[in-house]
Design a protein around this motif. Structure first.
Motif, PDB file in Angstrom:
ATOM      1  N   ASP A  29       0.869  -1.175   0.000  1.00 56.46           N
ATOM      2  CA  ASP A  29       0.000   0.000   0.000  1.00 56.46           C
ATOM      3  C   ASP A  29       0.909   1.229   0.000  1.00 56.46           C
ATOM      4  O   ASP A  29       1.422   1.652   1.039  1.00 56.46           O
ATOM      5  N   ALA A  56       0.577   4.495  -0.364  1.00 52.51           N
ATOM      6  CA  ALA A  56       0.254   5.668   0.445  1.00 52.51           C
ATOM      7  C   ALA A  56       0.503   5.390   1.921  1.00 52.51           C
ATOM      8  O   ALA A  56       1.044   6.237   2.647  1.00 52.51           O
ATOM      9  N   ALA A  57       0.121   4.194   2.385  1.00 52.61           N
ATOM     10  CA  ALA A  57       0.293   3.864   3.794  1.00 52.61           C
ATOM     11  C   ALA A  57       1.769   3.767   4.163  1.00 52.61           C
ATOM     12  O   ALA A  57       2.187   4.249   5.221  1.00 52.61           O
ATOM     13  N   ASP A  70       3.297   7.262   4.247  1.00 50.63           N
ATOM     14  CA  ASP A  70       2.925   7.950   5.483  1.00 50.63           C
ATOM     15  C   ASP A  70       3.738   7.416   6.669  1.00 50.63           C
ATOM     16  O   ASP A  70       4.171   8.181   7.537  1.00 50.63           O
ATOM     17  N   MET A  71       3.947   6.097   6.697  1.00 52.03           N
ATOM     18  CA  MET A  71       4.744   5.496   7.749  1.00 52.03           C
ATOM     19  C   MET A  71       6.188   5.989   7.689  1.00 52.03           C
ATOM     20  O   MET A  71       6.810   6.294   8.711  1.00 52.03           O
TER      21      MET A  71
END
Length: 264
Positions: A2, A4-5, A8-9
């Motif tokens: 993922d 985007a996830a 962000d992480m």
């Protein structure tokens, strides 16, 4: 993955919430900017920002004032998804010099094939002392055509400090260094960083770089890191893609050098 996830992480672990890189360094949040002030030979720069059109120029001026007051050059590490969209233009207008754009590539360690061996006659050995650090710097200069004196000093400091935060390796053909690379580890994060992977010209295309990536990824897995990340240039991007790395965004170094300051 993922995308985007994971991005962000990465922003949370390695940028907004990044720990200092070692003893004597500090990370500070000033408004919507997170900056890293290194120890004597460490890295200085802006790790993360959440700026808008109204406050960007003032924030840039604030960081110039901070590092100029210390007499240090510094890097604003700009990522492709940072805002405002014209932040790079604003940095250039404030006196920063932009370096080459690279691609942030990430892989989950569990998804990588880590059995890539070095080519016949080549050994991958750890760097543990000043002589090894000098050889790493020599390979860097031969591979990239750039001065590596700062790298050598930084690596010496890291080897003299907490060795759990850096793993440096050399690829040797007989007794000749033909490749070098570093793995940087920040405790409390999920990402291990692959840095400085370089192969001298006559040994490119023979599997040295691939072996150095696999070696460092194995170490990251042994240390419990979930992801490995690398700022990839045009030569390494296709190799990393074949190994299972995925591009997340771009990154561009913007460097500001005050009058009379070094580039440390």
């Amino acid at each position: 993955m993922d995308h985007a996830a994971v991005r962000d992480m990465f922003d949370r672990d390695m940028r907004e919430g990044a720990p200092p890189e070692g003893p004597g360094a500090r990370v500070e949040r000033v408004g919507a900017v997170v900056r890293h002030t290194g120890a004597e030979h460490g890295w200085n720069g802006v790790l993360w920002s959440a700026l808008d059109e109204a406050g960007a120029d003032e924030a840039i001026a604030g960081q110039i004032g901070h590092f100029t007051g210390l007499g240090r050059a510094f890097e604003w590490k700009l990522y492709g998804h940072d805002r405002p969209a014209n932040l790079g233009q604003r940095l250039s207008g404030a006196g920063f010099d932009a370096g080459p754009e690279e691609t942030l590539m990430v892989a989950e360690v569990a998804d990588l094939a880590l059995d890539a061996a070095p080519p016949e006659g080549v050994r991958v050995l750890p760097v543990t002392d000043a002589a090894g650090a000098a050889l790493v710097a020599d390979v860097h200069e031969r591979a990239f055509g750039a001065d590596a004196s700062r790298l050598r000093r930084q690596l010496l400091d890291q080897l003299a400090g907490d060795r759990d935060t850096v793993v440096a390796v050399l690829a040797l053909a007989g007794g000749e260094p033909v490749g070098a690379a570093r793995l940087e580890l920040l405790p409390g994060t999920r990402f291990a960083g692959l840095w400085g992977g370089g192969t001298v010209g006559e040994w490119r295309g023979r599997g040295v770089y691939r072996a150095l990536v696999a070696h460092r990824a194995r170490v990251a897995a042994e240390r419990g890191y979930r992801y490995v990340q690398v700022d990839a240039g045009p030569l390494s991007r296709p190799i990393l893609a074949r190994l299972g790395f995925t591009p997340l965004t771009t990154t561009t170094p913007y460097v500001y050098t005050p009058d009379g300051a070094g580039t440390r």
